[in-house]
Design a protein around this motif. Structure first.
Motif, PDB file in Angstrom:
ATOM      1  N   PHE A   1       0.830  -1.206   0.000  1.00 38.76           N
ATOM      2  CA  PHE A   1       0.000   0.000   0.000  1.00 38.76           C
ATOM      3  C   PHE A   1       0.872   1.267   0.000  1.00 38.76           C
ATOM      4  CE2 PHE A   1      -1.843   3.224   2.927  1.00 38.76           C
ATOM      5  CZ  PHE A   1      -2.704   3.791   2.014  1.00 38.76           C
ATOM      6  N   PHE A   2       1.890   1.294   0.866  1.00 37.08           N
ATOM      7  CA  PHE A   2       2.763   2.476   0.913  1.00 37.08           C
ATOM      8  C   PHE A   2       3.599   2.587  -0.361  1.00 37.08           C
ATOM      9  CE2 PHE A   2       1.714   2.790   5.385  1.00 37.08           C
ATOM     10  CZ  PHE A   2       1.743   4.161   5.591  1.00 37.08           C
TER      11      PHE A   2
ATOM     12  N   LEU B   1       2.700   1.729  -3.363  1.00 34.57           N
ATOM     13  CA  LEU B   1       1.854   2.235  -4.442  1.00 34.57           C
ATOM     14  C   LEU B   1       1.504   3.711  -4.263  1.00 34.57           C
ATOM     15  CD1 LEU B   1      -0.595  -0.786  -4.900  1.00 34.57           C
ATOM     16  CD2 LEU B   1       1.362  -0.175  -6.326  1.00 34.57           C
ATOM     17  N   SER B   2       1.569   4.196  -3.023  1.00 33.22           N
ATOM     18  CA  SER B   2       1.120   5.569  -2.798  1.00 33.22           C
ATOM     19  C   SER B   2       2.250   6.543  -2.471  1.00 33.22           C
ATOM     20  CB  SER B   2       0.066   5.594  -1.677  1.00 33.22           C
ATOM     21  OG  SER B   2       0.615   5.125  -0.470  1.00 33.22           O
ATOM     22  N   THR B   3       3.490   6.113  -2.615  1.00 32.90           N
ATOM     23  CA  THR B   3       4.597   7.053  -2.350  1.00 32.90           C
ATOM     24  C   THR B   3       5.717   6.886  -3.354  1.00 32.90           C
ATOM     25  OG1 THR B   3       6.087   7.888  -0.654  1.00 32.90           O
ATOM     26  CG2 THR B   3       5.811   5.545  -0.702  1.00 32.90           C
ATOM     27  N   GLU B   4       6.447   7.983  -3.592  1.00 28.31           N
ATOM     28  CA  GLU B   4       7.590   7.922  -4.497  1.00 28.31           C
ATOM     29  C   GLU B   4       8.904   8.065  -3.733  1.00 28.31           C
ATOM     30  OE1 GLU B   4       6.659  11.100  -7.136  1.00 28.31           O
ATOM     31  OE2 GLU B   4       5.401   9.849  -8.415  1.00 28.31           O
ATOM     32  N   SER B   5       8.816   8.334  -2.433  1.00 30.91           N
ATOM     33  CA  SER B   5      10.027   8.595  -1.654  1.00 30.91           C
ATOM     34  C   SER B   5      10.768   7.289  -1.327  1.00 30.91           C
ATOM     35  CB  SER B   5       9.652   9.332  -0.364  1.00 30.91           C
ATOM     36  OG  SER B   5      10.748   9.345   0.512  1.00 30.91           O
TER      37      SER B   5
ATOM     38  N   GLN C   1      -2.312   7.647   5.938  1.00 25.26           N
ATOM     39  CA  GLN C   1      -1.816   7.615   4.567  1.00 25.26           C
ATOM     40  C   GLN C   1      -2.963   7.383   3.571  1.00 25.26           C
ATOM     41  OE1 GLN C   1       0.779   8.483   3.107  1.00 25.26           O
ATOM     42  NE2 GLN C   1       0.621   7.500   1.104  1.00 25.26           N
ATOM     43  N   LEU C   2      -3.914   6.514   3.944  1.00 23.52           N
ATOM     44  CA  LEU C   2      -5.047   6.236   3.048  1.00 23.52           C
ATOM     45  C   LEU C   2      -5.915   7.484   2.895  1.00 23.52           C
ATOM     46  CD1 LEU C   2      -6.270   3.995   1.344  1.00 23.52           C
ATOM     47  CD2 LEU C   2      -7.613   3.272   3.289  1.00 23.52           C
TER      48      LEU C   2
ATOM     49  N   PHE D   1      11.775   7.111   2.449  1.00 24.62           N
ATOM     50  CA  PHE D   1      10.673   6.716   3.326  1.00 24.62           C
ATOM     51  C   PHE D   1      10.473   5.204   3.286  1.00 24.62           C
ATOM     52  CE2 PHE D   1       6.263   5.586   4.070  1.00 24.62           C
ATOM     53  CZ  PHE D   1       6.031   6.180   5.296  1.00 24.62           C
TER      54      PHE D   1
ATOM     55  N   THR E   1      -4.147   9.740   0.575  1.00 27.34           N
ATOM     56  CA  THR E   1      -4.235   9.241  -0.794  1.00 27.34           C
ATOM     57  C   THR E   1      -5.618   9.489  -1.398  1.00 27.34           C
ATOM     58  OG1 THR E   1      -2.710   7.489  -0.146  1.00 27.34           O
ATOM     59  CG2 THR E   1      -3.867   7.164  -2.207  1.00 27.34           C
TER      60      THR E   1
ATOM     61  N   MET F   1      16.284  12.668   4.872  1.00 24.99           N
ATOM     62  CA  MET F   1      14.841  12.898   4.982  1.00 24.99           C
ATOM     63  C   MET F   1      14.537  14.220   5.684  1.00 24.99           C
ATOM     64  SD  MET F   1      12.765  10.373   3.838  1.00 24.99           S
ATOM     65  CE  MET F   1      11.320  10.310   4.848  1.00 24.99           C
TER      66      MET F   1
ATOM     67  N   ALA G   1       0.318  13.483  -8.353  1.00 25.06           N
ATOM     68  CA  ALA G   1       0.765  12.204  -7.777  1.00 25.06           C
ATOM     69  C   ALA G   1       0.226  12.057  -6.352  1.00 25.06           C
ATOM     70  CB  ALA G   1       2.284  12.163  -7.762  1.00 25.06           C
ATOM     71  N   TRP G   2      -0.019  10.825  -5.940  1.00 20.16           N
ATOM     72  CA  TRP G   2      -0.653  10.577  -4.645  1.00 20.16           C
ATOM     73  C   TRP G   2       0.165  11.151  -3.482  1.00 20.16           C
ATOM     74  CZ3 TRP G   2      -2.680   4.867  -5.050  1.00 20.16           C
ATOM     75  CH2 TRP G   2      -3.778   4.861  -5.913  1.00 20.16           C
ATOM     76  N   GLY G   3       1.453  10.885  -3.505  1.00 22.63           N
ATOM     77  CA  GLY G   3       2.315  11.434  -2.451  1.00 22.63           C
ATOM     78  C   GLY G   3       2.194  10.690  -1.136  1.00 22.63           C
ATOM     79  N   ASN G   4       3.009  11.134  -0.190  1.00 23.78           N
ATOM     80  CA  ASN G   4       3.091  10.452   1.093  1.00 23.78           C
ATOM     81  C   ASN G   4       2.851  11.469   2.204  1.00 23.78           C
ATOM     82  OD1 ASN G   4       4.410   9.524   3.553  1.00 23.78           O
ATOM     83  ND2 ASN G   4       5.084   7.793   2.321  1.00 23.78           N
TER      84      ASN G   4
ATOM     85  N   TYR H   1       3.495  11.440   5.359  1.00 27.14           N
ATOM     86  CA  TYR H   1       4.592  11.617   6.318  1.00 27.14           C
ATOM     87  C   TYR H   1       5.739  12.417   5.715  1.00 27.14           C
ATOM     88  CZ  TYR H   1       1.696   8.209   8.520  1.00 27.14           C
ATOM     89  OH  TYR H   1       0.599   7.579   9.057  1.00 27.14           O
ATOM     90  N   VAL H   2       5.988  12.196   4.403  1.00 30.50           N
ATOM     91  CA  VAL H   2       7.034  12.969   3.726  1.00 30.50           C
ATOM     92  C   VAL H   2       6.614  14.442   3.681  1.00 30.50           C
ATOM     93  CG1 VAL H   2       8.241  13.313   1.530  1.00 30.50           C
ATOM     94  CG2 VAL H   2       7.843  10.990   2.375  1.00 30.50           C
TER      95      VAL H   2
END
Lengths: 240, 215
Positions: free
Chosen positions: A136-137, A139-143, B174-175, A146, B178, A238, B197-200, B202-203
């Protein structure tokens, strides 16, 4: 086609049920050590299957690369996670055995190996169950940073759980010998520190486990620095 | 049977020591009440399409977070030798979702009143934030009620509870990030998901803190 996929599905389900039954044997009813323990081969099987499952989830971050480099990076992560645990056992088992014998604990080499394998089976099973969260993380993050830190946290939790099982069984093994007592348990604590350090450094040697999508396929990175320095560097990047 | 009083008080078939886990009625409560609150949340500035999108997303948010974390909850029980109590833990989990959804649905008239009294977007997000905070605290009480007998029987349930809360909150944040927008910025067309983009979450939080301390 439908029959083949349903057969594969039921085969996979039977495999999961088998692992579940073995883990129930390992964990017992209330956290106590049970007499009926899966064989060494079965424990190794759980470790490899669950480790590879989590490796696939972990390597998915690199699979955003198009074509074979992404798939190859993901498959290499699936191979590397079980290798990480096996390498840690191979490096730490001799010292675990020798220290327990020197301190007057039980000298049953098989029992001590079993303790380490039980810890590995539980740790990899927990990692595999954390796989959906990693996916899940991913698919939803590019970092990349992280994802490395998230995986490091999951490995740390799994290590605590695995070492807890080794502690329960190792305590039983050390307690069986004539000279074992608080001295023996102190020794076990010291060995835990060694096991954690070796596990972290094994992961560092086998990197990249997560893989950077832009780097193409990389089997191993250059042998430089160490796990702690690498972790602090990513953490620094980070927050910098 | 729809019995909100029993769910909120954890009595009857929703009691911690009930014989079975009433999954279907609990899921129905989450879907219906989640949709109701989501629809009101998205109706800011009278936008019906955003109301529909948000109504669909709230139950997905509540149930999706649970679905992603459920395998690890099971294996944690297994690893600590608590697998015989997994059904009770599942009951606690689903009841908590239902309690949160009921609380959110009860807040829907308050949110609608706030929207009618002001069209200020930050105020709308603040009101919804308070409703979600209240839902989290109410759900926490229900969780404690269900876990109390389990912890008395075996204190290792405390470890499971701590790990579960940490994982659930981490995934839910996070959900939610998103799946945004939920309220919907008035100047932007209603959308199921943001176009970028969905992104994070926490970032972005670390970035925001970094900027805060540098400026």
């Amino acid at each position: 086609m439908t029959t083949t996929s349903s057969n594969a599905g039921s085969g996979l389900w039977r495999f999961v049920q088998r692992i579940d039954a073995l883990l129930r044997q390992v964990a017992g009813g209330g956290g106590e050590v049970t007499e009926a323990v899966p064989t060494t081969r079965q424990l190794l099987g759980i470790g490899i299957a669950c480790g590879a499952t989590y490796g696939l989830a972990m390597g998915l971050h690199a699979a955003s690369m198009r074509g074979w480099p992404g798939v190859a990076q993901m498959l290499s992560a699936a191979l590397k996670v079980p290798c990480l645990f096996l390498l840690t056992i191979a490096v730490t088992y001799p010292s675990f055995y020798v220290l327990s014998v020197v301190r007057g604990g039980a000298s049953d080499a098989r029992q001590l190996l079993q303790a380490q394998l039980v810890g590995t089976a539980l740790a990899t099973a927990l990692l595999a169950s954390l796989g959906p969260i990693t996916v899940f993380f991913t698919l939803s993050t590019e970092s990349h940073g992280f994802m490395v830190l998230l995986n490091a946290a999951f490995f740390a939790v799994a290590a605590v759980l695995g070492l807890r099982a080794v502690w329960t069984r190792g305590k039983a093994a050390l307690g069986a010998g004539p000279g074992a007592g608080s001295r023996g348990l102190g020794l076990l604590r010291a060995w835990f520190v060694i096991a954690v350090a070796v596990g972290a450094q094994s992961a560092w040697i086998l990197r990249p486990l997560v893989g950077r999508p832009g780097d193409g396929f990389v089997l191993f990175e250059s042998r430089e620095s160490n796990a702690l320095a690498g972790f602090l560097e990513i953490l620094g990047d980070m927050v910098r | 049977m729809f019995a909100p009083g029993q769910v909120l008080r954890s009595t009857g078939e929703y009691a911690p020591d009930a014989a079975r886990v009433p999954v279907r009625p609990l899921l129905s409560i989450v879907v219906v009440c989640g949709f109701a609150q989501g629809a009101v949340m998205g109706f800011h500035d009278g936008r019906a399409l955003q109301a529909l999108f948000s109504g669909l997303k709230v139950p997905l948010l509540l149930l999706g977070s649970t679905a992603v974390c459920l395998p690890s909850l099971y294996v944690l029980h297994l690893c600590l030798g608590l697998h015989r109590d997994f059904a009770a833990a599942c009951r606690a989990t689903f009841v908590v979702q239902a309690v949160a959804a009921l609380f959110l649905a009860a807040c829907a008239p308050l949110i609608a009143f706030a929207y009618l009294s002001s069209d200020h977007y930050p105020f709308a997000t603040f009101v919804n934030g308070v409703a979600y905070l209240g839902a989290a605290l109410t759900a926490q009480q229900a969780l404690a009620r269900h876990y109390r007998p389990l912890i008395v029987a075996n204190p290792q349930h405390r470890i499971v509870l701590g790990c579960w809360l940490l994982l659930y909150v981490m995934v839910a944040i996070q959900l939610a990030w998103t799946m945004r927008p939920f309220v919907g910025w008035p100047a932007v067309e209603p959308a199921l998901f943001r176009s970028e983009a969905w992104g994070n979450a926490y970032v972005h939080l670390i970035d925001a803190l970094r900027k805060l301390f540098r400026s």
